[in-house]
Design an enzyme around this catalytic site. Structure first.
Site, PDB file in Angstrom:
ATOM      1  N   GLU A 136     -33.204   8.833 -25.424  1.00 37.57           N
ATOM      2  CA  GLU A 136     -34.200   7.787 -25.595  1.00 37.57           C
ATOM      3  C   GLU A 136     -35.457   8.460 -26.091  1.00 37.57           C
ATOM      4  O   GLU A 136     -35.843   9.527 -25.605  1.00 37.57           O
ATOM      5  CB  GLU A 136     -34.452   7.112 -24.250  1.00 37.57           C
ATOM      6  CG  GLU A 136     -34.935   5.714 -24.381  1.00 37.57           C
ATOM      7  CD  GLU A 136     -34.643   4.944 -23.112  1.00 37.57           C
ATOM      8  OE1 GLU A 136     -33.601   4.276 -23.060  1.00 37.57           O
ATOM      9  OE2 GLU A 136     -35.435   5.047 -22.173  1.00 37.57           O
ATOM     10  N   GLY A 151     -37.322   1.943 -14.946  1.00 35.76           N
ATOM     11  CA  GLY A 151     -36.459   1.748 -16.104  1.00 35.76           C
ATOM     12  C   GLY A 151     -36.472   2.974 -16.986  1.00 35.76           C
ATOM     13  O   GLY A 151     -37.371   3.823 -16.895  1.00 35.76           O
ATOM     14  N   CYS A 152     -35.470   3.073 -17.854  1.00 34.32           N
ATOM     15  CA  CYS A 152     -35.377   4.252 -18.714  1.00 34.32           C
ATOM     16  C   CYS A 152     -36.535   4.297 -19.704  1.00 34.32           C
ATOM     17  O   CYS A 152     -37.219   5.320 -19.822  1.00 34.32           O
ATOM     18  CB  CYS A 152     -34.031   4.287 -19.435  1.00 34.32           C
ATOM     19  SG  CYS A 152     -33.543   2.744 -20.228  1.00 34.32           S
ATOM     20  N   TYR A 153     -36.767   3.198 -20.412  1.00 36.01           N
ATOM     21  CA  TYR A 153     -37.877   3.185 -21.359  1.00 36.01           C
ATOM     22  C   TYR A 153     -39.212   3.439 -20.645  1.00 36.01           C
ATOM     23  O   TYR A 153     -40.012   4.260 -21.107  1.00 36.01           O
ATOM     24  CB  TYR A 153     -37.954   1.846 -22.091  1.00 36.01           C
ATOM     25  CG  TYR A 153     -36.908   1.614 -23.143  1.00 36.01           C
ATOM     26  CD1 TYR A 153     -36.755   2.475 -24.228  1.00 36.01           C
ATOM     27  CD2 TYR A 153     -36.088   0.485 -23.098  1.00 36.01           C
ATOM     28  CE1 TYR A 153     -35.807   2.230 -25.218  1.00 36.01           C
ATOM     29  CE2 TYR A 153     -35.142   0.231 -24.088  1.00 36.01           C
ATOM     30  CZ  TYR A 153     -35.004   1.100 -25.148  1.00 36.01           C
ATOM     31  OH  TYR A 153     -34.082   0.849 -26.129  1.00 36.01           O
TER      32      TYR A 153
END
Lengths: 357, 357, 357, 357
Positions: free
Chosen positions: A253, A159-161
């Site tokens: 992010e 995932g990005c986070y």
């Protein structure tokens, strides 16, 4: 560069009409060894890609097709990127891997990221539909699973986070420098992290000129981050507080991680640890003392910048990590994994400098 | 409403050409009992206010003057708002209070917020120039110092971050529900919080489409927050971690506070405490369970919204507070203080609903 | 203020969950003589308004209901604002006016703006469903139809673009100063002008950091503008080129009008004409020479700013008009019309200063 | 590719710390035949480039120097890009060309764009300081002056607005399809077009969430556009109305051109003309009928998209052209010119796909 590179890697993309698919194609059309063989987008089957993503005008791309049109046993591709929504990928990936002996899969959804399928079921609200192949999946964080990715037929792209948070935390965890029961991650993301779906809360009018947290203490990336921290924590108990916030911007992010140092460690120790651990990494960079990482300085690129700071609370430190959620947090990392799987330099097709402003 | 309200309050504004000054004027021109007698802006002396702030066209306002033009002993105003930069206010405020026996001062700078002038000197980089009158200053957080503000001649209007953070933390601190040695405040603010000065990092090109932390663990609002928490902590040790981030938006401030509950307190206890403490407050509202506060829902208004959440880490909770940094975090709060000082309802001139989108 | 003002005006709102409805409520809750009796929002019936628009928390508002719940013959309201989508309003307005003899209607849709129902059918793609009551409708541009609005039972509130364009053009048209066969209007609007519907092109990801024209030479506001220009053109032929562009912002609309002066008129003549025509207007202001109007300087307010410029092409001039599309371009103008209809000062409830930044 | 390409082109950059310089470096670090030999930035001399532009971290770049440190007769570079402010370039370019016989210059300022030095003096407010070398300058619009650029020692890189406007107009002008006395260009640009200087009107707070025109009918790009239109107008009189507007975005420029067709020409004729004229152009593309160009679809790239529309006014047409002002409108076009001057494919180093969202 290995012999694999001498001919082009033939690529299929499932779910090409979302932002992840779009950014994957943006990067692949300039990848010197990539050739896009097919792209699916069920709602847009029959259209050209540039009707869905006008910025891809002028590229030589096949028309969008429906996933049903593909005969997995016959299709001539080397790798398939799955950019389908969470929950819809497990069965199709099993079908691909079963019906075709050579195709390798890089799944950009969350469907194979959690090793424990019960944890998956708890957080995603339905049973895991391919528990039999889950053990094949390698968590595709190249900085930690490079060798396993290279040999894998099924890569679960992080995932990005988690990508940002883990690059900011794992070096400290694996050296036992922080208390893994008190990890606080305050995360901030641009809207493309939420996809291109038609939801009121993604309208410009609802996003611009304002910020807010969401999924407080209940976001699905929390167990993913915890899983990976636990794997590197030498058996220590692990509790992660993860709170994301939506930002009025498209890409970017940032994870601000508040950690408690253990065993008398100092921020200087942390810095040395990071510098040693990521010394040879092509895409991770530690910013100099006194500098703070900014998302805009990695925009459009596969880079991750990490900064380290002494907290005012004794024995606490702050780690800040930034990425472009669509690149290092998704499509770029997937290509980095593809490069590994096909014996290419990880940098191939990912060298472009960030776009600022 | 008291007899004071029957005639207009005559107002002077020092430093009217910054965003704080502009928003003060925006609100005062619609305040039924306010009359702006003079406004200073040294660099713009002689200009009309609407050349500096075109959105104030058509208002009946005096021309901007230089502060030197004012004879404090003779000038006929009831209250002076100081919107000057930090460090430039102490001497002029002493002059006002000394040369004129009736004028009351509301200082929107940081110059009188810290009770301990040594702490001031440490954080602001120069000695305090008016140590003699510092004891007169009342910290102008109306929800906590209402009675003292009403009687004061010198109100130190709180910083924007402290306003949001303290409204989200003080009710818990005063009830002894959280550990004051482990308070983590991850703050996010729109750019107007940084003023209208000509700095490269405030250019649109440097701010839009990106985020970053700044003044990590070294922001001047940290000692201000700590001072107020310590005052309500019943002697407990106090350590505050405060990390601000710059957001690509004009207005709005959000503090995500990570706290450790003590004595077996639960989030339900925290919620009850908040609801009881702020039950009668006109400008503070607790959002219902399951709702998250968003800065855009208080834009342009004097409201503060607070949300409470159970953390995934045992015994930890999350408090989220949002304000408009220019209103409740600055000019609106200053007017709320003025209303108190002149016997008006605190709501006077501050009732307008937030502007969304 | 007339005797009508002594008691509150009871108000019904149809379609309160869109941005127009939301801004109408924002303004009405601070209008001293307004009382909201009911609000409909079919998809949200049963919910409180602040679940749909959280910025309206803490207001005393009735719950949202379905339009079917209203018995028009019995309902006790003085005026109904229709904020329904185009094409859905004609039949319900006829029903209201037929079943109830006293209710007056202000329609914020386009359904009654075009006098000629054939033109309506041509541009809106379906027949006009209430041709019988169309003649009752007064075009609600107060600056031009003040007296007729005051007496009307059915006000067709102008479109946002037409409001700005007409205020920038009609003074010139009625004095015969420009060639009405060569009027070029390059218009730019924030996204709220397109409503709150779930459309891909309104997502933040599709709007931020970019601009584009839309409905080039085919936008439905073109015939509306042409109708009004023709009415004031003393029989001259009228051709309007209208090209709107979508801007990455929420509020604000700007029309840059390129006109050909006739009869040797100069820009000075144009300026004098504007100043004379709008001298007493509470909401229209001509900016001084050398100043350019900006949408941000009218944000949240009911004001229109107009600027005039000599073109480099001989005998050509440029007129620039800005408004907040949700206020003067929609809800604010509707309240201005309501004020007229109920004998109040036009300014009532609309005095607040623009919000900048 | 010519033999010139076999070794790297050695490059000097004057004024590398502005947005134009930053984007030039962003592109050059990935150009396969480019090698940056020196970069000047007087205010930042001695710093590394990544302190001025943190997004260029990790690149191997020489430190910033002062222009005084360069001995033009000795320095070993093949080409110098001048990214200095207007008015400061003429003398230094003369010095370079005089003291060094081989260096070629690409000037990104306006200093050599106007053939007539009197026109320059009139619009730029001071005499032209290098009238003797002005005749050497070739206007670097590759689509029109390709051969001359290839042989030139001094290329005057076009302005951003002129690039977009001319690509949208010249094909029609050279075929005599439009009236060159009535060309109306309504232009819109992101803020990076105004540079990185410290000006109040470039602050985020002054730009976000709003739009306005500026330099109405008096912008310096007007005579530049007129000069080029006149050159291709076969002697016809030329009047251009050029009105730019500032957009709340970083990159992107859009010209909406309103033209009067002559000799019975139709929009279909215009379309055919464009398609024929730009058939082989690598960076100009005509969008299909029914599609509208959007700046976000060329972001970060060297492409120009052009759209054509029938107006509602008889015999009028609308041409829309979009570019990224920092790439095709500045640095990318400069590299395209460099490629031409050194015998490379124009596409070299400029192939990357646009970044969307």
């Amino acid at each position: 560069m290995s012999e694999n590179a001498e001919k082009k890697i033939r690529i299929g993309i499932l779910g090409a009409s979302g932002y992840t698919g779009g950014d994957l194609v943006r990067l692949l059309v300039r990848h010197p060894f990539a050739e896009i063989a097919f792209m699916t987008a069920d709602r847009h089957a029959g259209k050209s890609m540039d009707t869905v993503f006008p910025h891809l005008f002028g590229q030589e791309l096949p028309p969008l097709i429906s996933v049903d049109e593909i005969e997995w046993g016959l299709v001539d591709v080397d790798v398939v990127f799955c950019c389908l929504p969470h929950g819809t990928t497990q069965e199709i990936v099993r079908q691909i891997l079963t019906e075709n002996e050579t195709i390798r899969v890089i799944d950009l959804s969350a469907d194979f990221r959690l090793d424990d399928t019960d944890v998956y079921a708890e957080w995603y609200g339905h049973e895991h539909y391919a528990t039999d192949i889950q053990p094949m999946a390698v968590y595709g964080l190249p900085e930690y699973y490079r060798e396993r990715v290279a040999k894998s037929r099924l890569v679960a792209n992080p995932g990005c986070y988690p990508t940002a948070a883990l690059l900011g935390l794992l070096p400290l965890v694996e050296q036992g420098l922080i208390d893994t029961t008190d990890v606080i991650i305050d995360a901030k993301s641009g809207v493309t992290g939420a996809g291109r779906g038609l939801k009121e809360n993604l309208l410009f009018g609802e996003v611009a000129e304002g910020i807010h947290p969401y999924s407080v203490a209940s976001h699905r990336h929390a167990p993913e981050i915890e899983q990976e921290i636990a794997k590197h924590a030498h058996g220590a108990e692990t509790h992660v507080n993860f709170t994301p916030h939506l930002m009025p911007m498209n890409r970017g992010e940032l994870c601000t991680c508040y950690v408690r140092m253990t065993g008398g460690a100092t921020v200087a120790d942390l810095r040395r640890t990071f510098e040693a651990r990521f010394a040879g990494e092509p895409f991770v960079s530690i910013v100099p003392e006194g500098v703070t990482p900014a998302t805009r300085h990695v925009r459009g690129s596969n880079y991750c910048l990490v900064g380290l700071y002494q907290d005012r609370i004794p024995n606490r430190a702050i780690v800040v990590a930034v990425i472009d959620n669509l690149v290092k947090g998704s499509s770029g990392e997937a290509i980095q994994n593809m490069n590994l799987m096909f014996g290419l330099s990880e940098l191939t097709g990912l060298e472009q400098a960030p776009l600022f402003p």
